[in-house]
Design an enzyme around this catalytic site. Structure first.
Site, PDB file in Angstrom:
ATOM      1  N   ARG A   1       9.827  37.238 -42.984  1.00 22.21           N
ATOM      2  CA  ARG A   1       9.304  35.886 -43.195  1.00 22.21           C
ATOM      3  C   ARG A   1       8.968  35.757 -44.668  1.00 22.21           C
ATOM      4  O   ARG A   1       8.693  36.769 -45.331  1.00 22.21           O
ATOM      5  CB  ARG A   1       8.036  35.758 -42.350  1.00 22.21           C
ATOM      6  CG  ARG A   1       7.419  34.406 -42.310  1.00 22.21           C
ATOM      7  CD  ARG A   1       6.170  34.449 -41.443  1.00 22.21           C
ATOM      8  NE  ARG A   1       5.697  33.117 -41.180  1.00 22.21           N
ATOM      9  CZ  ARG A   1       4.573  32.848 -40.527  1.00 22.21           C
ATOM     10  NH1 ARG A   1       3.813  33.826 -40.077  1.00 22.21           N
ATOM     11  NH2 ARG A   1       4.216  31.597 -40.340  1.00 22.21           N
TER      12      ARG A   1
ATOM     13  N   GLY B   1       1.926  28.953 -36.396  1.00 13.81           N
ATOM     14  CA  GLY B   1       3.366  29.105 -36.173  1.00 13.81           C
ATOM     15  C   GLY B   1       4.221  28.102 -36.917  1.00 13.81           C
ATOM     16  O   GLY B   1       5.217  27.618 -36.385  1.00 13.81           O
TER      17      GLY B   1
ATOM     18  N   SER C   1      -0.831  34.547 -43.265  1.00 16.14           N
ATOM     19  CA  SER C   1      -0.966  34.815 -41.835  1.00 16.14           C
ATOM     20  C   SER C   1      -1.760  36.112 -41.604  1.00 16.14           C
ATOM     21  O   SER C   1      -2.640  36.172 -40.741  1.00 16.14           O
ATOM     22  CB  SER C   1       0.427  34.913 -41.206  1.00 16.14           C
ATOM     23  OG  SER C   1       0.330  35.133 -39.826  1.00 16.14           O
TER      24      SER C   1
ATOM     25  N   GLY D   1       6.554  37.656 -37.594  1.00 15.64           N
ATOM     26  CA  GLY D   1       7.203  37.095 -36.401  1.00 15.64           C
ATOM     27  C   GLY D   1       7.421  38.137 -35.312  1.00 15.64           C
ATOM     28  O   GLY D   1       8.283  37.975 -34.452  1.00 15.64           O
TER      29      GLY D   1
ATOM     30  N   THR E   1       5.441  39.154 -32.728  1.00 14.08           N
ATOM     31  CA  THR E   1       5.062  38.775 -31.359  1.00 14.08           C
ATOM     32  C   THR E   1       6.169  37.936 -30.721  1.00 14.08           C
ATOM     33  O   THR E   1       6.583  38.173 -29.584  1.00 14.08           O
ATOM     34  CB  THR E   1       3.754  37.955 -31.389  1.00 14.08           C
ATOM     35  OG1 THR E   1       2.829  38.588 -32.278  1.00 14.08           O
ATOM     36  CG2 THR E   1       3.151  37.815 -30.024  1.00 14.08           C
ATOM     37  N   TRP E   2       6.640  36.973 -31.470  1.00 10.47           N
ATOM     38  CA  TRP E   2       7.699  36.078 -30.990  1.00 10.47           C
ATOM     39  C   TRP E   2       8.983  36.870 -30.699  1.00 10.47           C
ATOM     40  O   TRP E   2       9.617  36.717 -29.652  1.00 10.47           O
ATOM     41  CB  TRP E   2       7.939  35.012 -32.066  1.00 10.47           C
ATOM     42  CG  TRP E   2       8.864  33.909 -31.688  1.00 10.47           C
ATOM     43  CD1 TRP E   2       9.282  33.556 -30.434  1.00 10.47           C
ATOM     44  CD2 TRP E   2       9.478  32.991 -32.601  1.00 10.47           C
ATOM     45  NE1 TRP E   2      10.118  32.471 -30.513  1.00 10.47           N
ATOM     46  CE2 TRP E   2      10.250  32.109 -31.830  1.00 10.47           C
ATOM     47  CE3 TRP E   2       9.446  32.831 -33.990  1.00 10.47           C
ATOM     48  CZ2 TRP E   2      10.999  31.081 -32.415  1.00 10.47           C
ATOM     49  CZ3 TRP E   2      10.172  31.810 -34.572  1.00 10.47           C
ATOM     50  CH2 TRP E   2      10.944  30.946 -33.792  1.00 10.47           C
TER      51      TRP E   2
ATOM     52  N   HIS F   1       6.460  48.957 -37.201  1.00 11.13           N
ATOM     53  CA  HIS F   1       6.322  48.322 -38.521  1.00 11.13           C
ATOM     54  C   HIS F   1       6.799  49.266 -39.639  1.00 11.13           C
ATOM     55  O   HIS F   1       6.678  48.926 -40.819  1.00 11.13           O
ATOM     56  CB  HIS F   1       4.858  47.954 -38.789  1.00 11.13           C
ATOM     57  CG  HIS F   1       4.345  46.826 -37.942  1.00 11.13           C
ATOM     58  ND1 HIS F   1       5.027  45.647 -37.776  1.00 11.13           N
ATOM     59  CD2 HIS F   1       3.204  46.698 -37.226  1.00 11.13           C
ATOM     60  CE1 HIS F   1       4.325  44.843 -36.985  1.00 11.13           C
ATOM     61  NE2 HIS F   1       3.224  45.454 -36.634  1.00 11.13           N
TER      62      HIS F   1
ATOM     63  N   ARG G   1      -1.542  31.518 -34.100  1.00 15.75           N
ATOM     64  CA  ARG G   1      -2.420  30.679 -34.903  1.00 15.75           C
ATOM     65  C   ARG G   1      -1.810  29.297 -35.044  1.00 15.75           C
ATOM     66  O   ARG G   1      -2.204  28.347 -34.404  1.00 15.75           O
ATOM     67  CB  ARG G   1      -2.661  31.332 -36.279  1.00 15.75           C
ATOM     68  CG  ARG G   1      -3.747  30.688 -37.105  1.00 15.75           C
ATOM     69  CD  ARG G   1      -3.822  31.340 -38.468  1.00 15.75           C
ATOM     70  NE  ARG G   1      -2.597  31.182 -39.252  1.00 15.75           N
ATOM     71  CZ  ARG G   1      -2.299  30.139 -40.002  1.00 15.75           C
ATOM     72  NH1 ARG G   1      -3.144  29.143 -40.117  1.00 15.75           N
ATOM     73  NH2 ARG G   1      -1.149  30.071 -40.675  1.00 15.75           N
TER      74      ARG G   1
END
Ligand code: A3P
Length: 335
Positions: A169, A303, A177, A85, A87-88, A147, A301
């Site tokens: 996640r 989500g 993903s 998650g 990018t969001w 990361h 992609r």
């Protein structure tokens, strides 16, 4: 069953990576001395440094960021495993922290830029080639991403008062993903093994910035010990309640929504701006490319929660659930 003994690295693969990264002999020797496994996400290898796996191409950036980054007390550091998650969360933090400068969705930087160019993942960008970058031009509060696992973070990120936001996640969706991302982002460069092979390695903990579970636990424990320092967010919660999680984020990074902003509907505006559908449909995210020539569209992609059932067998799902139960047992953390 014990994993198969690792094969010795193929110099035809490793040496070009070293060359491309312009690694010094000292660095090559150091990286070569680390435990090694073949990568399942890209060409090259994964190297075990301080208990976690890092790609050959990423090693310089990891070491340089860890050694040289000096956090400011006012910094905000977004941390995550790939595909959890990021990018969001980059989009939400950027929009939150810049909402005075960019109050309107019209002409907003998120409409013309992929979130990864607005919020840099340090080891993959500014420190990628072992530089010590000049960070003085970043406005305060500086917003960066990484990361790196908690244990591997630069000392100043842990010791300063900088705020750490961690997003995670469930491991099944994260694995799927990632697997689909590497197949999609570089469609012509697909040199990776089968889903089964990738799954076995992920389950053994061998994945970029993994073991996945240890990555999550490091930040989870810190967030429990010091909730002022680390905010622990789950992708699934953000999907279910985007606006209440936006408020949590805003409170945590020290820019809570005022009653006037609430009355004007700013929380909903930011939530809509950063939503999957809105970002996915921006031209830059449909047709643009990132710094590794990856297609930006690969970051958007589907989500959804639970998409793993469309790719993993029941056995695979049971296996990851079992590992997750074992690893998180007694921690208070559940997915
Ligand atoms: P899927 O592959 O399940 O669709 P990361 O940003 O860490 O690389 O993670 C990518 C995952 O987040 C992808 O998941 C992607 O579709 C999803 N994603 C990207 N932007 C999102 C958004 N604005 N809202 C919800 N999910 C998003």
């Amino acid at each position: 069953m014990a994993p198969p003994p690792p094969e010795p690295p193929d110099d035809q693969v490793l040496l070009p990576c070293f060359k491309e990264m312009e690694l010094s002999q000292e660095r090559r020797d150091f990286i070569s001395s680390l435990p090694i496994e073949k990568s399942w996400t890209t060409r090259g290898y994964l190297h075990n440094y301080q208990g976690f796996w890092f790609l050959t191409m990423g090693m310089q950036g990891v070491l340089a960021f860890q050694k040289h980054f000096q956090a400011h007390d006012t910094d905000v550091l977004l941390t995550s495993s790939p595909k959890a998650g990021t990018t969001w969360s980059k989009a939400m933090l950027f929009a939150l922290l810049n909402r005075v400068r960019h109050p309107s969705p019209q002409g907003h930087p998120l409409v013309t830029n992929n979130p990864h160019t607005l919020v840099l993942t340090m080891e993959l960008t500014l420190y990628y080639r072992n530089q010590v970058p000049d960070l003085t031009f970043f406005p305060t509060p500086r917003l960066f991403a990484t990361h790196l696992p908690y244990a591997v973070l630069p000392a100043s990120a842990k010791d300063s008062a900088c705020k750490i936001v961690y997003v995670c996640r469930n491991p099944k969706d994260t694995f799927v993903s990632l697997w689909l991302f590497v197949n999609r982002a570089w469609s012509t460069r697909s040199i990776i093994g089968s889903l089964d092979e990738a799954f076995d390695m992920f389950a053994r903990g061998v994945s970029p910035f993994g073991p996945y579970w240890d990555h999550v636990l490091g930040y989870w424990k810190k967030s429990q010990e010091n909730p002022q320092k680390v905010l622990f967010l789950k992708y699934e919660d953000m999907k279910k309640q985007p606006t209440s999680n936006l408020r949590r984020l805003a409170d945590f990074v020290g820019c809570p929504f005022s009653p006037e902003e609430e009355a004007k509907g700013i929380v909903n505006d930011i939530s809509t701006l950063c939503s999957f559908d809105n970002l996915k449909n921006q031209e830059v995210n449909k047709n643009g490319k990132g710094m590794f020539s990856e297609a930006n569209e690969a970051y958007f992609r589907r989500g959804e929660i639970g998409d793993c059932v469309n790719y993993l067998t029941e056995e695979m799902i049971e296996k990851l659930d079992r590992i997750t139960d074992e690893k998180f047992h007694g921690s208070g953390l559940k997915f």
